[in-house]
Design a protein around this motif. Structure first.
Motif, PDB file in Angstrom:
ATOM      1  N   THR B 333       0.846  -1.189   0.000  1.00  0.00           N
ATOM      2  CA  THR B 333       0.000   0.000   0.000  1.00  0.00           C
ATOM      3  C   THR B 333       0.878   1.233   0.000  1.00  0.00           C
ATOM      4  O   THR B 333       1.849   1.318   0.747  1.00  0.00           O
ATOM      5  N   PRO B 334       0.567   2.134  -0.834  1.00  0.00           N
ATOM      6  CA  PRO B 334       1.409   3.319  -0.916  1.00  0.00           C
ATOM      7  C   PRO B 334       1.254   4.193   0.319  1.00  0.00           C
ATOM      8  O   PRO B 334       0.191   4.769   0.555  1.00  0.00           O
ATOM      9  N   THR B 335       2.288   4.232   1.092  1.00  0.00           N
ATOM     10  CA  THR B 335       2.238   5.112   2.253  1.00  0.00           C
ATOM     11  C   THR B 335       2.703   6.513   1.895  1.00  0.00           C
ATOM     12  O   THR B 335       2.342   7.467   2.548  1.00  0.00           O
ATOM     13  N   LEU B 336       3.522   6.554   0.882  1.00  0.00           N
ATOM     14  CA  LEU B 336       3.974   7.885   0.479  1.00  0.00           C
ATOM     15  C   LEU B 336       2.794   8.627  -0.124  1.00  0.00           C
ATOM     16  O   LEU B 336       1.864   8.030  -0.652  1.00  0.00           O
ATOM     17  N   ASN B 337       2.892   9.893  -0.054  1.00  0.00           N
ATOM     18  CA  ASN B 337       1.874  10.699  -0.707  1.00  0.00           C
ATOM     19  C   ASN B 337       2.070  10.574  -2.209  1.00  0.00           C
ATOM     20  O   ASN B 337       3.064  10.987  -2.763  1.00  0.00           O
ATOM     21  N   VAL B 348      11.902  10.401 -13.637  1.00  0.00           N
ATOM     22  CA  VAL B 348      12.821   9.264 -13.673  1.00  0.00           C
ATOM     23  C   VAL B 348      12.524   8.400 -14.894  1.00  0.00           C
ATOM     24  O   VAL B 348      13.416   8.010 -15.640  1.00  0.00           O
ATOM     25  N   ILE B 349      11.256   8.132 -15.095  1.00  0.00           N
ATOM     26  CA  ILE B 349      10.910   7.282 -16.242  1.00  0.00           C
ATOM     27  C   ILE B 349      11.179   8.018 -17.540  1.00  0.00           C
ATOM     28  O   ILE B 349      11.830   7.509 -18.437  1.00  0.00           O
ATOM     29  N   GLY B 350      10.688   9.223 -17.621  1.00  0.00           N
ATOM     30  CA  GLY B 350      11.070  10.077 -18.715  1.00  0.00           C
ATOM     31  C   GLY B 350      10.380   9.750 -20.019  1.00  0.00           C
ATOM     32  O   GLY B 350       9.776   8.700 -20.196  1.00  0.00           O
ATOM     33  N   LEU B 351      10.468  10.717 -20.895  1.00  0.00           N
ATOM     34  CA  LEU B 351       9.873  10.544 -22.218  1.00  0.00           C
ATOM     35  C   LEU B 351      10.940  10.298 -23.265  1.00  0.00           C
ATOM     36  O   LEU B 351      10.660  10.274 -24.443  1.00  0.00           O
ATOM     37  N   ILE B 396      18.418   2.312  -9.609  1.00  0.00           N
ATOM     38  CA  ILE B 396      17.310   2.117  -8.685  1.00  0.00           C
ATOM     39  C   ILE B 396      17.623   1.008  -7.703  1.00  0.00           C
ATOM     40  O   ILE B 396      17.295   1.076  -6.519  1.00  0.00           O
ATOM     41  N   LEU B 397      18.323   0.003  -8.199  1.00  0.00           N
ATOM     42  CA  LEU B 397      18.715  -1.093  -7.311  1.00  0.00           C
ATOM     43  C   LEU B 397      19.625  -0.575  -6.209  1.00  0.00           C
ATOM     44  O   LEU B 397      19.479  -0.912  -5.037  1.00  0.00           O
ATOM     45  N   ILE B 398      20.556   0.280  -6.604  1.00  0.00           N
ATOM     46  CA  ILE B 398      21.447   0.869  -5.597  1.00  0.00           C
ATOM     47  C   ILE B 398      20.618   1.652  -4.586  1.00  0.00           C
ATOM     48  O   ILE B 398      20.834   1.575  -3.378  1.00  0.00           O
ATOM     49  N   GLY B 399      19.655   2.397  -5.132  1.00  0.00           N
ATOM     50  CA  GLY B 399      18.799   3.171  -4.231  1.00  0.00           C
ATOM     51  C   GLY B 399      18.048   2.268  -3.270  1.00  0.00           C
ATOM     52  O   GLY B 399      17.820   2.628  -2.113  1.00  0.00           O
ATOM     53  N   TYR B 400      17.707   1.080  -3.752  1.00  0.00           N
ATOM     54  CA  TYR B 400      16.944   0.184  -2.901  1.00  0.00           C
ATOM     55  C   TYR B 400      17.761  -0.253  -1.702  1.00  0.00           C
ATOM     56  O   TYR B 400      17.236  -0.541  -0.642  1.00  0.00           O
ATOM     57  N   PHE B 401      19.068  -0.285  -1.871  1.00  0.00           N
ATOM     58  CA  PHE B 401      19.890  -0.769  -0.780  1.00  0.00           C
ATOM     59  C   PHE B 401      20.334   0.331   0.164  1.00  0.00           C
ATOM     60  O   PHE B 401      21.265   0.151   0.931  1.00  0.00           O
ATOM     61  N   THR B 402      19.708   1.475   0.069  1.00  0.00           N
ATOM     62  CA  THR B 402      20.001   2.486   1.084  1.00  0.00           C
ATOM     63  C   THR B 402      19.259   2.173   2.374  1.00  0.00           C
ATOM     64  O   THR B 402      19.585   2.720   3.418  1.00  0.00           O
ATOM     65  N   PHE B 403      18.280   1.309   2.285  1.00  0.00           N
ATOM     66  CA  PHE B 403      17.513   0.888   3.463  1.00  0.00           C
ATOM     67  C   PHE B 403      16.826   2.048   4.160  1.00  0.00           C
ATOM     68  O   PHE B 403      16.642   2.029   5.367  1.00  0.00           O
ATOM     69  N   GLU B 409      10.692   2.445  -0.963  1.00  0.00           N
ATOM     70  CA  GLU B 409       9.358   2.401  -1.557  1.00  0.00           C
ATOM     71  C   GLU B 409       9.353   3.078  -2.921  1.00  0.00           C
ATOM     72  O   GLU B 409       8.796   2.571  -3.894  1.00  0.00           O
ATOM     73  N   PHE B 410      10.024   4.220  -2.954  1.00  0.00           N
ATOM     74  CA  PHE B 410      10.119   4.930  -4.228  1.00  0.00           C
ATOM     75  C   PHE B 410      10.769   4.050  -5.283  1.00  0.00           C
ATOM     76  O   PHE B 410      10.307   3.977  -6.430  1.00  0.00           O
ATOM     77  N   CYS B 411      11.831   3.375  -4.880  1.00  0.00           N
ATOM     78  CA  CYS B 411      12.549   2.548  -5.842  1.00  0.00           C
ATOM     79  C   CYS B 411      11.660   1.413  -6.331  1.00  0.00           C
ATOM     80  O   CYS B 411      11.671   1.067  -7.521  1.00  0.00           O
ATOM     81  N   LEU B 412      10.913   0.847  -5.411  1.00  0.00           N
ATOM     82  CA  LEU B 412      10.034  -0.253  -5.799  1.00  0.00           C
ATOM     83  C   LEU B 412       9.035   0.224  -6.845  1.00  0.00           C
ATOM     84  O   LEU B 412       8.838  -0.412  -7.884  1.00  0.00           O
ATOM     85  N   PHE B 413       8.473   1.362  -6.539  1.00  0.00           N
ATOM     86  CA  PHE B 413       7.524   1.925  -7.498  1.00  0.00           C
ATOM     87  C   PHE B 413       8.202   2.199  -8.827  1.00  0.00           C
ATOM     88  O   PHE B 413       7.657   1.932  -9.890  1.00  0.00           O
ATOM     89  N   ALA B 414       9.391   2.758  -8.732  1.00  0.00           N
ATOM     90  CA  ALA B 414      10.086   3.146  -9.955  1.00  0.00           C
ATOM     91  C   ALA B 414      10.412   1.927 -10.795  1.00  0.00           C
ATOM     92  O   ALA B 414      10.316   1.969 -12.026  1.00  0.00           O
ATOM     93  N   VAL B 415      10.802   0.830 -10.138  1.00  0.00           N
ATOM     94  CA  VAL B 415      11.124  -0.378 -10.902  1.00  0.00           C
ATOM     95  C   VAL B 415       9.895  -0.864 -11.651  1.00  0.00           C
ATOM     96  O   VAL B 415       9.932  -1.113 -12.868  1.00  0.00           O
ATOM     97  N   VAL B 416       8.818  -0.970 -10.920  1.00  0.00           N
ATOM     98  CA  VAL B 416       7.601  -1.449 -11.577  1.00  0.00           C
ATOM     99  C   VAL B 416       7.189  -0.481 -12.674  1.00  0.00           C
ATOM    100  O   VAL B 416       6.791  -0.875 -13.778  1.00  0.00           O
ATOM    101  N   GLY B 417       7.323   0.807 -12.371  1.00  0.00           N
ATOM    102  CA  GLY B 417       6.964   1.803 -13.368  1.00  0.00           C
ATOM    103  C   GLY B 417       7.835   1.707 -14.601  1.00  0.00           C
ATOM    104  O   GLY B 417       7.355   1.797 -15.731  1.00  0.00           O
ATOM    105  N   LEU B 418       9.134   1.513 -14.387  1.00  0.00           N
ATOM    106  CA  LEU B 418      10.045   1.409 -15.527  1.00  0.00           C
ATOM    107  C   LEU B 418       9.689   0.224 -16.403  1.00  0.00           C
ATOM    108  O   LEU B 418       9.638   0.331 -17.630  1.00  0.00           O
ATOM    109  N   VAL B 419       9.457  -0.899 -15.743  1.00  0.00           N
ATOM    110  CA  VAL B 419       9.165  -2.106 -16.529  1.00  0.00           C
ATOM    111  C   VAL B 419       7.869  -1.926 -17.298  1.00  0.00           C
ATOM    112  O   VAL B 419       7.790  -2.217 -18.497  1.00  0.00           O
ATOM    113  N   SER B 420       6.868  -1.392 -16.615  1.00  0.00           N
ATOM    114  CA  SER B 420       5.601  -1.245 -17.330  1.00  0.00           C
ATOM    115  C   SER B 420       5.722  -0.172 -18.409  1.00  0.00           C
ATOM    116  O   SER B 420       5.094  -0.285 -19.468  1.00  0.00           O
TER     117      SER B 420
END
Lengths: 248, 1199
Positions: B333-337, B348-351, B396-403, B409-420
């Protein structure tokens, strides 16, 4: 955006000291800006009458940079202030202008100076900047810069070192993504160093203070913000001034 | 390395196949993509709608227990937030007090002074209430300091103790202060904010009821004072609350009060977003939109730019939605706003991928099939796309390991967003692109047919195959507006502003929006107040209406007025479904109006049960926020109110009077003064209305003054512009009548093919193969005797005599009189049989031709009879010299002139028959004269169709004393051209010849700065040194034949090819500086300035590029057939030709400065050739005429 540090200074000092110091600091900054503008303008004038268009162009570019600096200063200042205040009962508009009046001015001037220095430096080094010069990437760069500020204000990190390291990585990423020039890196570092120094001096003299300083008197992520701000402003400043309004 | 190469190949192949697939089955793929988007977005339906209003949940009091923290099974009726203890339990004691019976000896202050005074005893009672061993102190919510910014409230709000607020707080809960207060109302109102307020006021907070219902007013007609004592409890003790309730009821019985007491309401507050928080957000969004705008604007050369931009945005947005949906599906569940991170996600995803794809696809060869184009474009960019994607994923993976949770959470979203996003780009956008390109080609086909049908019949006579005006190619991607000449008409600034206002109806809309917002604010601020006010207004103004109401609508029970025993008349809530609050309120408010002298009645109705609902929904959050307690995402529980009824005797009221109270004069007029509080409302309304009216009037005046009369009906008169009319824009605005009057030079019988000038003289030649020279400076045209061309077909260049032009003496009166100039008459002899001869013959022509063809007998010819009949030959070095003009050489006269150059007085022409002047060789296209260091020396370079280059040297031997310089020097850049008198001996010598300069025919040749640059059909550009004709570089990079080359004195070399590409080269190193694709079809001409490159193509598009970066600044759509006609007058002034007109453009901004019409009857006459002279004049062809346009005014403006 250089001199963003002022944002984090809580306004707890007495007004007399503030005005005094403000006049000196602001004076220096403003004078430097004026000097730089004058020098560059004179340099341009030397090119002859054909370049009269260019000096007007320079003026316009400086003006745009100044406005960008002011707006970013106001907005990012608000971001930093929000960090301490959770609710905004009234006086919403008061908080928008809660920063001292000279902060946006200084930021604008500094933005103009740095932004004009970038193309100037490119010119002198003979390395015209060719990497990613579209407006789209400039906008992207600005957005990332605001994001870095956002992160510095809103994210809750375990400790300050982690925060600073993350922001440093982000700033370097910004430079690598949007600039990739030696001059940009150097000028960004110089900007960061000088601005942090000025911030330290200002805080040392008691004009402002940080809520939780962890790097002498200021926050340790301050240089990162300055660096990325310098790169961003440089990116804007490198845009061909005559074509601020592109047509297709 | 090999692995990488193989990987690259595989990726490329996969993309190629994918592109084929997408382009082959567009509809199924789009359906599939849409279905998957919808599927992925389905979980989003479960997400709550965004909003900041509080949510309620009601439970019973009796079986209440504090909800546990973990969710309990599937108690579906319980909302998610109802977990854990609330922030506080709110217990309100609702006090209604009245002085009864009311008699006329009482002053208005008595209405509320003594009832308010009773609050202190009540407070005392509540504070001291003890049930078994528990007191209020133990249960209540302890608060600490107020927030530092609220110093002014420090005296009023409790600090360091129970959060217990009541009107008594105004007097620090001290009876003595209350008694000593001379003006209670002033005390109450001194804390009220001025003007419009958005959050709860202090009066609301302390009284606990909406301000209008307190009855604390001098003009209250009900004379009932209502207030609450609000207690915030930190923990809930049912027995304590019950005993308190019982105690208060016992002390102050409210007989017949049937308020329900069995429900407690839990109110959940969402996170509140203030305006201050919104500002950075809005800024981010503005930056985001600017980014999207600047990105999508780069999409070019497609059928529908808007469609593709929309597709790009849809791609990004739906990928974001998909990512959120997928994350929700997997329980993240998105806790971030969401709104806050959204812009950064887009950035990040970009055009970029989308743009890269588009660019790559449109730059594939046009003649390929659509499928193949898509596939090729995809596979070309596959490697970079994959590389970028991998890089982003790594980051993004590096960002994910900042813990850091937020970053993770942002990175997770970004990964899914990038793939989609990648998925959507590959399937959705590619398919849309293929559809678009197919549409474009269809449009091409459709447009080509009528365009060709409408072509004028081919002109008779010898046509030059290469330089003939191309058939009006359809310009398929006319993204620019159809009438480009009027697109950027430069209007005065004020007119532009007015037009903008008028066009968008901005002022009206702003006023409307402002009104709506204003009303919205009013309603939002106190909805209840406004409604009650309106209702009161209605009922007050219609006492008749009240009486005339049907009995079932009016409230039936009428109070027994004046009966002291039954003052406690209670409204027993007769309706099972209570009336809407405002309605009942309205009637009740109206009731005292009917019986104004009746004693106040205290009534308890169902609306009193939850009086807090009438408060602003920010009431509780603001109360708690004063103590730095946020209610965001938390909830409070509101216990049922405890009703307290107080009756005070008049004597008591009189006793508690302050001595000054009686000084208050009775209100002069109850009716008007009742509305006193609302007067501000009226004032604001009147002010707003007035301002609006003034603004409208002002705008109307402005409109009347500044707008043209025919505004609004411009469609009819200007819908179809006739030739010769001055151009109008869509508002009927005509640019000022140009002070530039073109000068027509007539003399040719057919369309003009070539133009050359050296700044002083102008030479032209037409399809008939005749050349004409004009004194451009003087504006006097030199006539060529057309008869010569017919009579003596062997003669190419005709002797040209200057004649003074009597028609325009005033215009050029200030020019020096150049009549003593020596006429240069030179002709060429075509010794067609001598192949290797390089003799150069400048001869004179028969003079009598003049006589035949001059229309005016007043012409004065300089007397040169001895020279006229005598022909002199230049002496070539070659042994074979044509001693005499060959009698006739058939077939030569119809060979047209392909190239012509003019320098000094010398004209060199290259003919289609392959002759440079008199040479019989297969010379093709170009010759060039160059002033070398010695003025006497000239060099000619000639390129031939077989790919060879010839270098000639021209020498003029001339008596030193006769050397004359002609006219004022141009602009300093050229040395004054020497004049060659007819006595000179001119010799021409073939110095060098490069036989195999190119493998294929040379198409273009230019020379400057000691370099000769040739472009050929073999896709290469070669650079030669002029001195020794040594080939310095062979520049490769085009994928088509070279069609245009530009080189100037500063060694800037640009080339354009048939592939539509433009390359900029470094002449010193031979490296390619930049390479851009700009045109569909050949690049027809190229010009560089110090800052930009201007190119034109067969697509009739003129593109302006930034020279250092190769970014396209803007483009100008030309009219059909006029694409190649362009010239740069100064650094910032561009001139282009159009149908019967020439247009001047500001190069820096792409603004149209002026359009000059060449003639009145310019049907179908396009300007195809355009030449800029040094003295700020331009020469262009205009059918069979030459037009000279002198542009002093534009230059003045620029300088």
């Amino acid at each position: 955006m250089p001199r963003l540090e002022e944002h984090c200074w809580s306004c707890s000092c007495s007004h007399s000291v503030k005005t005094q110091e403000l006049s000196s600091a602001g004076w220096i900054v403003c004078k430097t800006g004026e000097m730089m503008s004058i020098i560059t303008a004179v340099l341009r004038h030397a090119y002859g009458s054909l370049h009269s268009l260019q000096s007007a162009n320079l003026m316009r570019r400086g003006l745009v940079l100044f406005i960008v600096g002011v707006v970013l200063a106001l907005v990012l200042n608000l971001l930093q202030i929000q960090r301490n205040v959770t609710l905004f009962p009234e006086e919403v508009l008061d908080t928008f202008f809660s920063s001292a009046w000279w902060i946006p001015l200084c930021c604008g001037t500094a933005a103009a100076v740095v932004g004009l220095l970038y193309p100037c430096l490119d010119h002198h080094l003979g390395e015209p900047h060719k990497f990613k010069r579209e407006w789209a990437s400039v906008m992207r760069c600005t957005a990332v810069f605001v994001g870095i500020n956002h992160a510095s204000a809103k994210l809750d990190f375990a400790n300050n070192v982690q925060l600073s390291l993350t922001l440093a990585a982000l700033s370097l990423g910004l430079w690598w993504t949007f600039d990739r020039s030696r001059s940009g890196f150097g000028l960004g570092l110089t900007t960061a160093f000088l601005a942090t120094l000025i911030a330290q001096l200002l805080v040392y003299n008691g004009i402002y203070q940080y809520t939780s300083p962890d790097f002498l008197y200021v926050r340790s992520w301050l240089p990162c913000i300055f660096f990325s701000g310098g790169v961003t402003v440089g990116n804007i400043g490198r845009q061909p001034g005559s074509t601020f309004v592109f047509r297709n | 390395m090999t692995v990488r190469e193989r990987l690259r190949q595989n990726i490329s192949a996969a993309f190629y196949r994918h592109g084929l697939l997408c382009a082959s089955y567009p509809v199924p793929i789009i359906l599939f993509t849409s279905a998957s988007i919808l599927t992925c977005c389905y979980p989003l339906l479960k997400l709550p709608l965004p909003g900041t209003g509080p949510v309620e949940f009601t439970t019973g009091v009796r079986d209440y227990s504090v909800p546990s923290h973990e969710s309990q099974g599937n108690l579906s009726e319980r909302p998610d937030w109802y977990r854990g203890p609330p922030v506080a339990y709110i217990q309100q004691v609702l006090v209604k007090a009245a002085v009864s019976p009311w008699d006329n000896s009482l002053v208005p202050v008595d209405v509320f002074r003594s009832p308010l005074g009773r609050v202190f005893s009540l407070l005392e009672e509540i504070r001291n209430h003890i049930y078994t061993d528990r007191s209020l102190e133990a249960l209540c919510l302890q608060v600490t300091d107020l927030l530092p910014g609220l110093r002014r409230m420090q005296a009023v709000l409790p600090e360091h103790g129970c959060l217990l607020v009541s009107p008594g707080n105004y007097w620090q809960n001290r009876r003595d202060l209350f008694d000593a207060d001379p003006d209670l109302l002033k005390t109450v109102h001194q804390h009220e904010p001025k003007g419009l307020h958005t959050s709860a006021t202090l009066k609301d907070l302390l009284f606990g009821v909406p301000g209008k219902q307190t009855g604390v007013s001098l003009y209250s007609k009900k004379r009932v004072v209502t207030y609450t004592i609000t207690i915030a409890l930190s923990s809930y003790d049912a027995r304590f609350v019950a005993s308190l309730r019982a105690r208060l009821k016992l002390l102050h019985p409210s007989a017949n009060c049937t308020l329900r007491e069995d429900h407690m309401v839990h109110v959940h507050f969402k996170e509140e977003i203030g305006i201050a928080e919104l500002i950075p957000l809005v800024t981010t969004y503005i930056i985001l939109f600017a980014y999207i705008y600047f990105s999508t604007r780069k999409i070019d050369m497609v059928k529908s730019k808007w469609g593709l931009a929309l597709a790009a945005v849809v791609t990004v947005l739906s990928s974001l939605l998909m990512s959120v949906g997928l994350c929700t599906l997997f329980g993240l569940t998105p806790t971030l706003n969401g709104g806050e991170i959204f812009p950064y996600l887009v950035v990040v995803i970009g055009l970029e991928n989308v743009l890269v794809l588009t660019k790559s696809v449109v730059s594939t060869p046009v003649d390929l099939e659509v499928k193949l184009r898509i596939a090729q474009g995809l596979s070309n960019e596959s490697w970079s796309i994959m590389k970028n994607m991998a890089t982003e994923l790594c980051i993004i993976l590096i960002g994910y390991f900042t813990f850091v949770p937020a970053i993770q959470e942002f990175c997770l979203f970004a990964v899914v967003g990038l793939v989609s996003d990648f998925f959507l780009q590959m399937f959705f956008f590619t398919t849309v692109l293929s559809i678009d390109i197919r549409r474009m080609e269809l449009a091409d086909l459709n447009r080509r047919l009528p365009a060709e049908a409408g072509m004028p019949p081919p002109k008779p006579g010898p046509l030059r195959p290469r330089e003939t005006p191309p058939p009006p190619r359809p310009s398929p991607h006319t993204i620019t507006l159809q009438a480009p000449a009027f697109r950027n008409l430069r209007l005065p600034k004020r007119l532009r502003v007015v037009y903008f206002l008028a066009r968008t109806r901005l002022a009206q809309r702003i006023i409307m929006v402002g009104t709506v917002i204003w009303i919205g604010i009013l309603v939002y601020t106190d909805p209840a107040g406004l409604r009650t006010f309106l209702a009161a207004q209605v009922s007050e103004q219609s006492p008749l209406g009240e009486a005339g109401l049907p009995p079932h609508l009016g409230v039936a029970p009428v109070f027994p007025g004046g009966d002291p025993t039954s003052t406690l008349s209670v409204l027993p809530a007769p309706e099972p479904t209570p009336l809407p609050e405002n309605q009942s309120q309205g009637h009740r408010a109206a009731r005292p109006g009917v019986a104004p002298v009746s004693s106040p009645q205290i009534t308890w109705g169902p609306e009193d049960e939850e009086l807090w609902r009438r408060l602003s929904f920010r009431h509780w959050p603001s109360l708690f926020s004063y103590y730095n307690i946020t209610l965001a995402k938390r909830y409070i529980s509101i216990l049922p109110v405890i009703p307290v009824t107080l009756h005070l005797s008049p004597q008591e009221a009189i006793d508690t009077r302050h001595p000054q109270d009686t000084h208050h004069a009775p209100p002069p007029s109850i009716k008007t003064s009742d509305l006193q509080t609302d007067l501000t409302l009226y004032k604001v309304a009147a002010l707003g209305l007035f301002a609006g009216v003034v603004l409208v009037l002002l705008l109307f005046c402005l409109y009347r003054v500044l707008c043209p009369r025919n505004y609004g009906q411009n469609g009819v008169p200007h819908g179809r512009r006739r030739r010769g009319d001055l151009p109008c824009d869509e508002y009927g605005y005509s640019p000022p009548i140009s002070e530039i009057s073109p000068l027509l030079l007539r003399g040719h019988s057919m369309d003009i093919e070539c133009l050359a000038s050296d700044g002083m003289l102008l030479a032209s030649c037409c399809l008939a193969g005749s050349a004409c020279e004009a004194e451009s400076l003087l504006g006097a045209d030199f006539r060529e005797p057309g008869g010569v061309a017919m009579g003596g077909p062997d003669v190419d260049i005709f002797p040209i005599r200057r004649r003074t032009n009597p028609a325009r003496p005033a215009l050029f009166g200030d020019q020096p009189d150049l009549t003593p100039l020596i006429d240069t008459n030179f002709g060429s002899l075509p010794p067609s049989q001598t192949l290797s001869s390089s003799g150069f013959d400048f001869g004179e022509l028969v003079e009598k031709a003049y006589q035949e063809h001059e229309p005016s007998p007043t012409l004065a010819f300089p007397p040169s009879p001895p020279a006229s009949q005598q022909r002199r030959r230049s002496l070539g070095d070659q042994p074979v010299l044509p001693p005499e003009l060959p009698p006739q050489s058939n077939g030569d006269w119809d060979s047209s002139v392909w190239a012509m150059e003019l320098r000094g007085n010398l004209i060199a022409t290259g003919r289609s028959s392959g002759k440079l002047e008199i040479y019989q060789c297969d010379l093709i296209c170009c010759s060039y004269f160059l002033v070398s260091i010695s003025l006497m020396k000239m060099e000619i370079v000639a390129a031939r169709l077989n790919g060879s280059l010839d270098f000639f040297t021209v020498e003029i031997n001339k008596p030193l004393g006769l050397l004359q310089y002609r006219g004022p020097p141009g602009r300093g850049s050229l040395p004054p051209s020497p004049c060659y008198s007819s006595e000179d001996v001119i010799s021409c010598q073939l110095t060098r010849s490069v036989q195999c300069a190119h493998q294929k025919p040379i198409t273009v040749l230019k020379a400057a700065a000691g370099r000769v640059v040739t472009g050929s059909q073999d896709h290469t550009v070669r650079v030669y040194r002029l001195e020794d004709s040594c080939c310095l570089f062979t520049l490769q990079g085009h994928s088509g034949g070279i069609t245009a080359i530009y080189i100037d004195q500063t060694m800037v070399l640009a080339s354009g090819g048939q592939d539509g590409a433009i390359c900029v080269w470094d002449v010193l190193t031979g490296s390619r500086v930049s390479h851009v694709y700009g045109h569909r079809g050949d690049v027809t001409s190229l010009v560089c300035t110090t800052s930009c490159i201007i190119s034109s193509g067969l697509d009739d598009l003129i593109c302006i590029w930034d020279r250092s970066t190769g970014i396209k600044l803007y483009s100008i759509q030309q009219e059909v057939g006029c694409g190649a006609s362009l010239g740069v007058i100064s650094e910032s002034l561009l001139v282009t030709g159009g149908q019967g007109c020439v247009s001047f453009w500001d190069l820096n901004y792409g603004d149209l400065l002026q359009t000059v019409y060449l003639g009145q009857s310019s049907e179908g006459q396009g300007v195809r050739q355009l030449l800029v002279l040094d003295n700020a004049a331009i020469v262009c062809d205009f059918g069979s005429e030459l037009s000279l346009v002198y542009v002093p005014s534009v230059l003045e403006k620029l300088d």
